[in-house]
Design a protein around this motif. Structure first.
Motif, PDB file in Angstrom:
ATOM      1  N   THR A   3      44.536  18.960 -39.743  1.00 42.74           N
ATOM      2  CA  THR A   3      45.754  18.675 -39.907  1.00 42.74           C
ATOM      3  C   THR A   3      46.586  17.312 -40.713  1.00 42.74           C
ATOM      4  O   THR A   3      47.870  16.827 -40.974  1.00 42.74           O
ATOM      5  CB  THR A   3      47.251  19.251 -39.304  1.00 42.74           C
ATOM      6  OG1 THR A   3      46.824  18.887 -37.898  1.00 42.74           O
ATOM      7  CG2 THR A   3      46.703  20.817 -39.578  1.00 42.74           C
ATOM      8  N   LEU A   4      46.098  16.261 -40.619  1.00 40.17           N
ATOM      9  CA  LEU A   4      46.092  14.915 -39.799  1.00 40.17           C
ATOM     10  C   LEU A   4      45.415  13.964 -40.272  1.00 40.17           C
ATOM     11  O   LEU A   4      45.423  12.884 -39.660  1.00 40.17           O
ATOM     12  CB  LEU A   4      46.273  14.491 -38.107  1.00 40.17           C
ATOM     13  CG  LEU A   4      47.468  14.982 -37.467  1.00 40.17           C
ATOM     14  CD1 LEU A   4      47.357  14.517 -36.095  1.00 40.17           C
ATOM     15  CD2 LEU A   4      48.193  14.308 -38.075  1.00 40.17           C
ATOM     16  N   THR A   7      47.956  10.810 -41.834  1.00 38.15           N
ATOM     17  CA  THR A   7      48.868  10.279 -41.202  1.00 38.15           C
ATOM     18  C   THR A   7      48.328  10.015 -39.770  1.00 38.15           C
ATOM     19  O   THR A   7      47.976   8.243 -39.631  1.00 38.15           O
ATOM     20  CB  THR A   7      49.622  11.179 -39.879  1.00 38.15           C
ATOM     21  OG1 THR A   7      48.370  11.800 -39.445  1.00 38.15           O
ATOM     22  CG2 THR A   7      50.706  12.199 -41.385  1.00 38.15           C
ATOM     23  N   LEU A 231      49.288  20.116 -46.474  1.00 46.31           N
ATOM     24  CA  LEU A 231      48.607  19.606 -45.137  1.00 46.31           C
ATOM     25  C   LEU A 231      47.850  21.223 -44.544  1.00 46.31           C
ATOM     26  O   LEU A 231      48.477  22.323 -44.695  1.00 46.31           O
ATOM     27  CB  LEU A 231      49.464  19.319 -44.535  1.00 46.31           C
ATOM     28  CG  LEU A 231      49.758  18.289 -44.073  1.00 46.31           C
ATOM     29  CD1 LEU A 231      51.292  17.450 -42.639  1.00 46.31           C
ATOM     30  CD2 LEU A 231      49.208  16.990 -43.821  1.00 46.31           C
ATOM     31  N   PRO A 271      55.111  14.905 -41.133  1.00 43.22           N
ATOM     32  CA  PRO A 271      54.209  14.868 -39.773  1.00 43.22           C
ATOM     33  C   PRO A 271      53.941  13.539 -40.198  1.00 43.22           C
ATOM     34  O   PRO A 271      53.486  12.208 -39.105  1.00 43.22           O
ATOM     35  CB  PRO A 271      53.040  15.607 -39.393  1.00 43.22           C
ATOM     36  CG  PRO A 271      53.864  16.760 -40.122  1.00 43.22           C
ATOM     37  CD  PRO A 271      54.719  16.537 -41.606  1.00 43.22           C
ATOM     38  N   ALA A 275      53.805   9.969 -37.526  1.00 35.18           N
ATOM     39  CA  ALA A 275      52.610   9.212 -36.877  1.00 35.18           C
ATOM     40  C   ALA A 275      52.934   7.236 -36.958  1.00 35.18           C
ATOM     41  O   ALA A 275      52.609   6.192 -36.228  1.00 35.18           O
ATOM     42  CB  ALA A 275      51.585   9.705 -37.914  1.00 35.18           C
ATOM     43  N   GLN A 323      54.608  20.544 -38.615  1.00 36.59           N
ATOM     44  CA  GLN A 323      55.132  19.481 -37.647  1.00 36.59           C
ATOM     45  C   GLN A 323      54.652  19.466 -36.397  1.00 36.59           C
ATOM     46  O   GLN A 323      54.385  18.455 -36.180  1.00 36.59           O
ATOM     47  CB  GLN A 323      56.367  19.304 -38.300  1.00 36.59           C
ATOM     48  CG  GLN A 323      57.019  18.364 -36.899  1.00 36.59           C
ATOM     49  CD  GLN A 323      56.609  16.889 -37.322  1.00 36.59           C
ATOM     50  OE1 GLN A 323      56.336  16.646 -38.454  1.00 36.59           O
ATOM     51  NE2 GLN A 323      57.557  16.027 -35.954  1.00 36.59           N
ATOM     52  N   ASN A 326      50.787  18.907 -35.754  1.00 38.74           N
ATOM     53  CA  ASN A 326      50.142  17.541 -35.951  1.00 38.74           C
ATOM     54  C   ASN A 326      51.274  16.396 -35.217  1.00 38.74           C
ATOM     55  O   ASN A 326      50.403  15.379 -34.351  1.00 38.74           O
ATOM     56  CB  ASN A 326      51.197  16.496 -37.129  1.00 38.74           C
ATOM     57  CG  ASN A 326      50.707  17.080 -38.459  1.00 38.74           C
ATOM     58  OD1 ASN A 326      49.196  16.433 -39.079  1.00 38.74           O
ATOM     59  ND2 ASN A 326      49.929  18.482 -38.555  1.00 38.74           N
ATOM     60  N   THR A 330      49.003  13.978 -32.722  1.00 30.82           N
ATOM     61  CA  THR A 330      49.428  11.985 -32.725  1.00 30.82           C
ATOM     62  C   THR A 330      49.651  11.535 -31.144  1.00 30.82           C
ATOM     63  O   THR A 330      49.260  10.432 -31.092  1.00 30.82           O
ATOM     64  CB  THR A 330      50.658  12.186 -33.638  1.00 30.82           C
ATOM     65  OG1 THR A 330      50.485  12.403 -35.125  1.00 30.82           O
ATOM     66  CG2 THR A 330      51.665  10.675 -33.843  1.00 30.82           C
TER      67      THR A 330
END
Length: 560
Positions: A3-4, A7, A231, A271, A275, A323, A326, A330
């Motif tokens: 998912t990241l 970010t 995402l 998100p 980050a 959110q 993520n 993070t």
């Protein structure tokens, strides 16, 4: 977890940039900074070298309860420490500025002076009589929406200020997605203080921009300029991926944060925003070599995206679920960076307030009491009607659709004021969406509560955020689940600000390497955070509202 992809790429670009030691800049200090009693700090042998305070804006305890089983990274680490699932922003004014003012001062808003995000000062030297909590309204040409950021309204010192007063070599850093979060946690005297102004990370006028902030702004600008694909929806979020109609052809609940190139507004409610904030914090820790000096340093981090996501999409759809997934990753990346520094650091994570979901989804979930507020509740609308009845032509009432303060015009004669007050109270009490109406005299006469925070009355919650120089003439509280947004078709769909536990109850999570983990379910307060952290470094904090929390064996706070 995928998912990241975008970010974490941004975070990596910042936190792996070549670090170089930088001398601490001149600390900023407001002329209105409160005096700090000189105390002797006697750090224990196991005092942490760096204190990291994270506030996740609008991260209610309900959100933690609902999602904690699915966290695998940063939140999962914190949940192995000292867990207080029922922390409380104990006051009634559950907004960003008051909440952040409690976290590192150890004081409730009745002492911090931060009673709301905005309040009315009819004597303000400008046409706009609404005063923003983190501004200097005396600046010529300013307004509550076009303002000069200032710490002047915060009446008490923060933990960082107290640390610096006791040991001047302490470095105090504050980074956030909102100016009010950075200011209220950093305080009046800081070494670095940066916030996102909608286009870039900025600070007070005249402050030099460190290289890491320049890198952060360049990387964030480049990220915003690129379109972002949707995402991934984690498996545990799919059950919440349902469209909820909220008026016209607008729906929420199925957003996956796909973003067009250059869309700054959508970036802020995504998100990627957190980050960038966390990456800047990590970069400042590296570049300033925080935690490697002779005394303990402190950094506060205001992760603001959860609040924007909650307002824009609500708290129980796919958007919030994505959110938090993520943010979990993070935070995990952030802690990994801190681990690699070798610094002995202590973390606490909490929130400035909770939040309520949009009423349209709550009704579908079996809460028929959930509804949007009647526009007739707005003080301007109410005041106009009262003026027509009493034959008074000037504006009578000021404020927003209340879950809080309403101000009467100071231009009224004593006789007019008495009549307007009586009529206003009677009308608000007759409104079916209103739960309670309190006068400032009733609130001022209420003693500060000493009972468990979960059981406070309306008046006791109001007293905790009452300031005689700033608070309204009346406090009007809506009934539970009444959202003070009459029409959500064109803007925010959900909010906070009520005296109810879905807005007051937030998690408080402490973690430090070697700490013996435990969970304590009783209600505590966010004002307990500062004295608890102070105990770990041997710093007395006399005269605060909070108390030191026992963090148990191992590397917990030695409360005495």
């Amino acid at each position: 977890m995928k998912t990241l992809a975008s970010t974490l790429a941004l975070a990596a670009a910042l936190i792996t940039a070549p670090a170089c030691a930088q001398p601490a800049p001149e600390s900023s200090r407001s002329s209105s900074a409160p005096a700090i009693a000189r105390v002797k700090m006697v750090p224990p042998k196991n005092a942490p070298k760096l204190i990291v305070v994270i506030s996740v804006d609008q991260f209610s305890a309900d959100l933690l309860d609902k999602n904690r089983a699915y966290f695998t990274d940063g939140f999962a680490r914190l949940l192995k420490g000292a867990v207080f699932p029922s922390g409380f922003q104990s006051h009634a004014a559950t907004e960003t500025c008051p909440g952040h003012s409690t976290i590192l001062t150890g004081n409730r808003p009745t002492r911090t002076g931060i009673i709301a995000n905005n309040w009315v000062d009819q004597a303000a030297p400008r046409t706009d009589k609404s005063v923003y909590c983190a501004e200097d309204e005396s600046v010529p040409g300013s307004s509550s929406s076009k303002y000069t950021v200032s710490d002047k309204h915060l009446k008490v010192p923060t933990l960082g200020e107290r640390m610096k007063a006791a040991e001047p070599r302490t470095r105090v850093v504050s980074v956030a997605g909102k100016d009010r979060a950075a200011v209220m946690m950093g305080g009046h005297k800081v070494d670095e203080l940066w916030w996102w102004d909608g286009k870039a990370f900025v600070s007070y006028a005249g402050r030099a921009e460190p290289a890491v902030v320049t890198r952060a702004n360049a990387a964030t600008t480049a990220l915003i300029a690129r379109a972002t694909p949707a995402l991934e929806v984690p498996a545990w979020c799919t059950v919440r991926d349902k469209a909820i109609p909220i008026g016209g052809d607008k729906t929420v609940g199925t957003g996956h944060f796909e973003r067009a190139a250059g869309d700054m507004r959508s970036f802020r409610a995504s998100p990627a925003f957190d980050a960038s904030i966390v990456a800047l914090a990590a970069g400042l820790i590296q570049d300033m070599k925080l935690g490697t000096g002779p005394v303990t340093d402190i950094i506060s981090v205001g992760a603001s995206a959860t609040d924007y996501v909650g307002h824009t999409y609500g708290t129980d759809g796919a958007e919030m679920c994505i959110q938090l997934a993520n943010l979990d990753a993070t935070l995990g990346a952030f802690f990994d960076v801190l681990d690699r520094t070798g610094v002995d650091y202590e973390v606490v994570l909490t929130a400035d307030h909770g939040g309520n979901d949009l009423p349209e989804r709550e009704v579908l979930q079996g809460m028929p009491e959930a509804q949007r507020a009647d526009v007739a509740l707005a003080p301007a609308v109410m005041g106009k009607s009262i003026g027509e009845k009493l034959g008074i032509t000037i504006p009578l009432l000021f404020g927003d659709i209340p879950n809080g303060d309403v101000w009467l015009s100071t231009a009224l004669t004593p006789e007019q004021r008495k009549a307007v007050m009586a009529e206003t109270i009677a009308r608000y009490k007759a409104m079916p969406q209103v739960a309670e109406v309190l006068t400032r005299d009733q609130i001022a006469a209420t003693r500060i509560a000493r009972t468990p925070v979960e059981k406070w009355s309306y008046a006791e919650k109001a007293r905790a955020s009452y300031d005689p120089t700033r608070s309204g003439d009346l406090l009007v509280f809506l009934k539970p689940r009444v959202t003070p947004i009459p029409n959500a078709a064109g803007g925010y769909v959900a909010t906070h600000g009520s005296p109810y536990n879905y807005d007051r109850r937030v998690p408080i999570l402490f973690w430090r390497k070697g700490m013996t983990g435990f969970e304590q379910p009783r209600g505590v307060e966010t004002v307990d955070i500062a004295p608890t952290l102070a105990a770990t470094i041997g710093l007395p904090v006399p005269g605060v509202d909070g108390k030191c929390l026992d963090l148990g064996a191992g590397k917990g706070a030695p409360c005495r």
